[in-house]
Design a protein around this motif. Structure first.
Motif, PDB file in Angstrom:
ATOM      1  N   GLN A 324       2.337  -3.181 -11.406  1.00 28.21           N
ATOM      2  CA  GLN A 324       1.586  -4.071 -11.782  1.00 28.21           C
ATOM      3  C   GLN A 324       0.244  -3.933 -12.465  1.00 28.21           C
ATOM      4  OE1 GLN A 324       1.500  -6.570  -8.378  1.00 28.21           O
ATOM      5  NE2 GLN A 324       3.460  -7.184  -8.394  1.00 28.21           N
ATOM      6  N   HIS A 325      -0.295  -2.572 -12.534  1.00 28.55           N
ATOM      7  CA  HIS A 325      -1.403  -2.077 -13.068  1.00 28.55           C
ATOM      8  C   HIS A 325      -2.482  -2.824 -12.405  1.00 28.55           C
ATOM      9  CE1 HIS A 325       0.865  -0.163 -16.111  1.00 28.55           C
ATOM     10  NE2 HIS A 325       1.603  -1.365 -16.573  1.00 28.55           N
ATOM     11  N   ASP A 326      -2.560  -2.914 -11.242  1.00 33.65           N
ATOM     12  CA  ASP A 326      -3.465  -3.581 -10.266  1.00 33.65           C
ATOM     13  C   ASP A 326      -4.442  -2.478  -9.610  1.00 33.65           C
ATOM     14  OD1 ASP A 326      -5.063  -4.906  -8.464  1.00 33.65           O
ATOM     15  OD2 ASP A 326      -3.354  -6.094  -7.809  1.00 33.65           O
ATOM     16  N   GLY A 327      -5.688  -2.347 -10.209  1.00 32.27           N
ATOM     17  CA  GLY A 327      -6.358  -1.192  -9.776  1.00 32.27           C
ATOM     18  C   GLY A 327      -7.123  -1.522  -8.621  1.00 32.27           C
ATOM     19  N   GLN A 328      -7.159  -2.668  -8.291  1.00 27.73           N
ATOM     20  CA  GLN A 328      -7.795  -2.969  -6.981  1.00 27.73           C
ATOM     21  C   GLN A 328      -7.082  -2.599  -5.830  1.00 27.73           C
ATOM     22  OE1 GLN A 328      -9.889  -6.964  -6.559  1.00 27.73           O
ATOM     23  NE2 GLN A 328     -10.321  -6.908  -4.435  1.00 27.73           N
ATOM     24  N   LEU A 329      -5.814  -3.164  -5.944  1.00 30.21           N
ATOM     25  CA  LEU A 329      -4.531  -2.955  -5.042  1.00 30.21           C
ATOM     26  C   LEU A 329      -4.375  -1.450  -4.548  1.00 30.21           C
ATOM     27  CD1 LEU A 329      -2.571  -3.914  -2.735  1.00 30.21           C
ATOM     28  CD2 LEU A 329      -1.057  -4.062  -4.943  1.00 30.21           C
ATOM     29  N   LEU A 330      -4.397  -0.726  -5.804  1.00 33.56           N
ATOM     30  CA  LEU A 330      -4.021   0.829  -6.032  1.00 33.56           C
ATOM     31  C   LEU A 330      -5.317   1.380  -4.964  1.00 33.56           C
ATOM     32  CD1 LEU A 330      -2.329   2.939  -6.912  1.00 33.56           C
ATOM     33  CD2 LEU A 330      -4.049   3.344  -8.908  1.00 33.56           C
ATOM     34  N   GLN A 331      -6.594   0.933  -5.077  1.00 29.79           N
ATOM     35  CA  GLN A 331      -7.541   1.700  -4.416  1.00 29.79           C
ATOM     36  C   GLN A 331      -7.351   1.178  -2.811  1.00 29.79           C
ATOM     37  OE1 GLN A 331      -9.955   3.941  -5.338  1.00 29.79           O
ATOM     38  NE2 GLN A 331      -8.580   4.086  -7.099  1.00 29.79           N
ATOM     39  N   ALA A 332      -6.946   0.108  -2.755  1.00 34.25           N
ATOM     40  CA  ALA A 332      -6.896  -0.209  -1.281  1.00 34.25           C
ATOM     41  C   ALA A 332      -5.806   0.417  -0.590  1.00 34.25           C
ATOM     42  CB  ALA A 332      -6.400  -1.855  -1.354  1.00 34.25           C
ATOM     43  N   SER A 333      -4.531   0.853  -1.475  1.00 31.25           N
ATOM     44  CA  SER A 333      -3.575   1.475  -0.767  1.00 31.25           C
ATOM     45  C   SER A 333      -3.877   3.128  -0.487  1.00 31.25           C
ATOM     46  CB  SER A 333      -2.402   1.888  -1.958  1.00 31.25           C
ATOM     47  OG  SER A 333      -2.747   2.746  -3.034  1.00 31.25           O
TER      48      SER A 333
END
Length: 653
Positions: A324-333
């Motif tokens: 989904q190209h979600d940078g914030q969620l990627l960092q949270a993961s």
């Protein structure tokens, strides 16, 4: 944001490709200037093969339902926009699965039937038997089709308890480890023994090999995984559930299959997966972080690894974020932190090893090519002195000079008996090396080991049994080392005589050092002893288990012996190539001397013209010498190369 593992692997692949192109260019340059003798060509081929085919294997190991396949999807296959590895709830990967790429083979999934366990052969043996595999062609560009094909690795069969026991999935001695029976008394087992996916994925094309392994029960049924395949991985990622921490079965996998005595654990990474299960809306971020840190510290303590190598991750959220190209969620993961650690720990070390190999190779190659240049320079100097001595001489003197050259040539060709004798003895001693390290000798050692392991009773003396076997294997290497020392002594003596009699500049290459192979044997021995000492000792009462263990050992030992033989053979060829190169240069020198005399005799060229030609050739050799040093230094430089500019520099030079 840290560069992803994908980006760093791409850069590593570009770096390797650039090195390979440089080596190809150097090979052409050496050929054009007649500096590519057998020894130099062999060294270049070896370096190029090592650079091009060097693989980076990362093994993912976990008990069932830890999210292992989802983590592989998140790190490597998010670009497909969907899951490729089966990652639904429950058991997914039922058999060990290798993902890699070989351009010589069509894209396909190969599946080895579980029934092959009934035959006395190792996995290494079955790799070369394509007719026994079930093959499924794949469409790499069709994510749905690819995922459907990979779903095959999750297929199972329901068999009787007796059949499960025969295939290695049921052990009456360890009932707690046995699978659950259904209402009819049947047991679920994998349909396939091993799976190999060959696909031109960008990362796999760069030399990445992914090993996806199933849970404890399936790993335990295939000792070859523990004592051969997993130890050869450059990194192992062990996945735990963040909510459960280290369970008993997790600890069993870690102790039995992933650690050995005296082994550095800097390539063993622990992932606490599914941290998203702790994202509780009733807890503050600080409280959630405290929970994760407690799980990290507990895992590090139980597994005895540095805290820095225990990483909390949400593979599922990381995959979702990438798609989904979600940078914030990627960092949270927290997936990028794991990717960075993998890249630095695996690719960094691999690149350093390749750089050291290139440096050593370039140093040796330069020395061998310089030796040829020095021989040519000496021959030119001798020709110049010889021709200068003809100044003012009459025709009869020149005719006498021609006769003397012909006589020297004939004497030279007739004096090669010593070289022939050297090669004869060298060949005989090398055959002795092959006999000591060959398959027949290894098979005899394995037969003895198998017989010892199958003796009745509990094998409390297993360390002694293995020690006797490995002492024999180490003695084989020492016997070969003694043989190479004998050959080396002979080379030194013969080279001194040829240098004195023929004016050669032969220098025996450094004798191969086989102690590294002894160290490999020690590591293999430790891994087997450790494996048998953590709960698997009782399995030696099963003849089938003993056979599997010995076959796995034989496969790995064969690689060690073949590598040692290759090292000895390369060294021997290096010595022979020196002789061939200097024989070729001496014959070239005779031809040039005769040609010069004939031209003077026929008035086709004056003495001064010929001396000017020799001076020009001398200048050219000096320039070649400079270029050789520049080019080999450029190839071996340690800075990150810029492919286009670097090759341009070489060509411009």
């Amino acid at each position: 944001m840290s560069r992803s593992f994908n980006q760093q692997l791409d850069q590593h692949g570009a770096w390797r490709s650039n090195f390979a192109h440089r080596l190809q260019w150097l090979s052409r340059w050496l050929t054009e200037n007649e500096l590519l003798d057998q020894a130099v060509a062999e060294r270049l081929r070896g370096l190029e093969t090592q650079i091009r085919t060097s693989k980076v294997m990362v093994a993912f190991v976990a008990e069932f339902s830890r999210g292992k396949s989802e983590l592989i999807n998140a790190i490597f296959f998010a670009g497909y926009g969907r899951r490729i590895m089966p990652a639904s709830a429950g058991r997914t990967t039922m058999c060990p699965t290798e993902l890699g790429y070989d351009a010589a083979i069509a894209p396909k999934l190969r599946l080895l039937p579980i029934e092959t366990r009934l035959e006395p052969h190792s996995l290494a043996h079955w790799r070369d038997k394509p007719t026994r595999w079930t093959e499924i062609a794949i469409d790499v560009g069709n994510a749905e089709h690819l995922a459907q094909a990979m779903g095959k690795v999750a297929e199972v069969r329901w068999v009787s308890k007796d059949e499960a026991r025969t295939l290695g999935f049921w052990n009456d001695e360890t009932p707690d480890d046995n699978p659950v029976q259904d209402a009819e008394g049947r047991v679920e087992i994998p349909r396939w023994r091993h799976a190999v996916l060959n696909m031109p994925h960008p990362l796999l094309e760069q030399g990445l090999v992914i090993l996806d392994t199933p849970g404890l029960n399936a790993i335990g049924a295939e000792p070859e995984l523990t004592v051969s395949l997993i130890p050869q991985a450059h990194a192992v990622v062990f996945i735990l559930g963040a909510e459960t921490g280290v369970t008993r079965s997790d600890l069993s996998i870690w102790r039995e299959h992933l650690i050995t005595e005296d082994e550095s654990n800097d390539t063993r990474f622990v992932v606490l997966n599914k941290i998203d299960t702790m994202w509780d809306t009733l807890s503050t971020p600080a409280q959630i972080e405290q929970q994760i840190e407690r799980q990290r510290e507990g895992a590090a303590r139980l597994l005895e690894v540095p805290l820095a190598q225990v990483l909390p991750v949400s593979a599922q959220k990381g995959l979702q974020a990438k798609i989904q190209h979600d940078g914030q969620l990627l960092q949270a993961s927290r997936l990028p932190a794991l990717e960075t650690l993998l890249a630095e720990g695996v690719l960094g070390k691999r690149e350093t090893m390749l750089r050291l190999a290139v440096d050593a190779g370039m140093t040796a190659l330069r020395a061998e090519a310089e030796r040829i240049l020095k021989v040519r320079q000496r021959d030119l100097a001798e020709q110049a002195l010889e021709l200068q001595g003809l100044r003012g001489k009459n025709v009869s003197v020149i005719r006498h000079m021609r006769a003397r050259i012909d006589q020297e040539h004939a004497e030279f060709e007739g004096s090669n008996t010593r070289i022939l004798a050297l090669r004869s003895v060298q060949g005989k001693l090398l055959r002795e090396v092959y006999a000591v390290l060959g398959r027949t000798a290894l098979k005899a050692d394995m037969v003895k080991l198998s017989a010892a392991l199958k003796r009745p009773g509990v094998k409390f003396n297993v360390r002694k049994v293995y020690a006797e076997t490995f002492d024999s294997l180490r003695n084989n290497l020492r016997e070969v080392q003694a043989t190479t020392a004998e050959i080396q002594s002979m080379l030194h003596a013969t080279f001194r005589q040829l240098n004195a009699e023929q004016g050669f500049t032969l220098q025996a290459p450094a004798e191969p050092d086989l102690t590294g192979f002894e160290q490999e044997l020690a590591q293999i021995e430790r891994s087997h002893i450790h494996y048998l000492g953590v709960g698997n000792l009782l399995k030696l009462a099963q003849a089938d288990f003993c056979d599997k263990l010995v076959r796995a050992l034989a496969s790995r030992l064969r690689l060690v012996n073949e590598a040692a033989m290759t090292e000895v053979e390369r060294w021997s060829k290096g010595a022979s190539a020196q002789i061939d190169a200097q024989l070729k240069e001496r014959r070239r020198n005779f031809s040039k001397r005769i040609e010069a005399i004939e031209r003077i005799q026929s008035a086709a060229g004056s003495l001064d013209e010929r001396l000017v030609e020799l001076a020009a050739q001398e200048s050219n050799l000096t320039e070649l010498h400079v270029q050789l040093r520049e080019f080999t230094s450029l190839i071996a430089q340690h800075g990150k190369p810029q492919p286009a500019a670097t090759i341009g520099e070489l060509r411009a030079a």
